[in-house]
Design an enzyme around this catalytic site. Structure first.
Site, mmCIF file in Angstrom:
data_model
loop_
_atom_site.group_PDB
_atom_site.id
_atom_site.type_symbol
_atom_site.label_atom_id
_atom_site.label_comp_id
_atom_site.label_asym_id
_atom_site.label_seq_id
_atom_site.Cartn_x
_atom_site.Cartn_y
_atom_site.Cartn_z
ATOM 1 C CG PHE A 80 -2.297 1.258 3.023
ATOM 2 C CD1 PHE A 80 -1.376 1.236 4.057
ATOM 3 C CD2 PHE A 80 -2.195 2.263 2.076
ATOM 4 C CE1 PHE A 80 -0.378 2.198 4.150
ATOM 5 C CE2 PHE A 80 -1.203 3.237 2.162
ATOM 6 C CZ PHE A 80 -0.289 3.195 3.207
ATOM 7 N N GLY A 81 -4.216 0.090 5.791
ATOM 8 C CA GLY A 81 -3.988 0.383 7.200
ATOM 9 C C GLY A 81 -5.248 0.851 7.907
ATOM 10 C CE1 TYR A 82 -4.802 0.944 13.565
ATOM 11 C CE2 TYR A 82 -2.805 1.314 12.275
ATOM 12 C CZ TYR A 82 -3.450 0.729 13.343
ATOM 13 O OH TYR A 82 -2.732 -0.075 14.215
ATOM 14 C CG ASP A 121 8.165 4.687 10.726
ATOM 15 O OD1 ASP A 121 8.152 3.471 10.476
ATOM 16 O OD2 ASP A 121 7.874 5.148 11.848
ATOM 17 N NE ARG A 154 2.809 7.182 2.742
ATOM 18 C CZ ARG A 154 1.790 6.651 3.438
ATOM 19 N NH1 ARG A 154 0.533 6.795 3.002
ATOM 20 N NH2 ARG A 154 2.021 5.997 4.542
ATOM 21 N N GLY A 175 0.821 -1.208 0.000
ATOM 22 C CA GLY A 175 0.000 0.000 0.000
ATOM 23 C C GLY A 175 0.854 1.256 0.000
ATOM 24 C CE LYS A 176 3.922 2.798 5.814
ATOM 25 N NZ LYS A 176 5.040 2.792 6.784
#
Length: 206
Positions: A163-165, A80, A192, A23-24
């Site tokens: 993605f993620g949260y 990060d 980001r 995702g990143k």
């Protein structure tokens, strides 16, 4: 007053993104697309994920970027990032990925956030996303940037984008979660994107 030290410019054509998170990687590739940079991932180069021993997002971004740049001999960009919930004292913070466990189960991680807020009887659902970006060169030089976006958490999760949260985070001034937004909208306002804007201005813009 001492003059500010100028930022190092990126002059190459190839760059490793020091992540194993698809995702990143996808978001960073999309953000880099206008700059004609050939992007490859740490996974493609068989580079291991270094242990994230830093106590801040910036420290972890720096160690990951430097590890990749030194190992591969080409510049590397590391991200990060994570979710910091006010009522949880900033948790999960730098441990955001670890809350998802070895299987990267972010549905479980989001459920844990909701459970801990309920256990605390916390009325506030305020939170922010943080993203630290580090661009590192094989000679050990690096440039770092940090962006953040504030918002409110919502449960149950909404949307299957991002993605993620992302499905529990509604940024200020918006009605959709990051998980519901079109990618182009998220790229304009996300943590980001804000960190990336600083990186571009300092190291890429002509």
């Amino acid at each position: 007053m001492c003059a500010a030290v100028p930022r190092r410019r990126f002059t190459g054509t190839g760059l490793i993104v020091a992540t194993h998170n698809p995702g990143k990687l996808r978001e960073i590739v999309e953000l880099l697309a206008p700059y004609g940079v050939h992007v490859s991932s740490a996974a493609e180069h068989g580079l291991p994920e270094p242990e994230e021993t830093g106590t801040t997002f910036l420290a972890n971004a720096e160690l990951k970027a430097l590890a990749a740049a030194l190992a591969a001999g080409v510049p590397a960009l590391s991200d990060d990032s994570g979710l910091a919930v006010d009522a949880l004292g900033g948790a999960p913070g730098i441990y955001s990925a670890r809350w998802a466990g070895p299987d990267k189960d972010f549905a479980a991680a989001m459920a844990r956030v909701e459970h801990e807020l309920t256990d605390k009887g916390a009325a506030s659902r305020r939170a922010h996303f943080v993203c630290a970006l580090t661009l590192a060169w094989p000679d050990g030089h690096y440039e770092s940037f940090e962006g953040r976006v504030s918002g409110t958490l919502t449960f149950p999760p909404r949307g299957d984008r991002g993605f993620g949260y992302d499905p529990i985070f509604v940024p200020d001034g918006m009605s959709q979660t990051f998980g519901e937004m079109h990618e182009a909208t998220k790229h304009r306002i996300s943590h980001r994107a804000r960190a990336f804007g600083q990186l571009v201005e300092a190291c890429f813009a002509s």
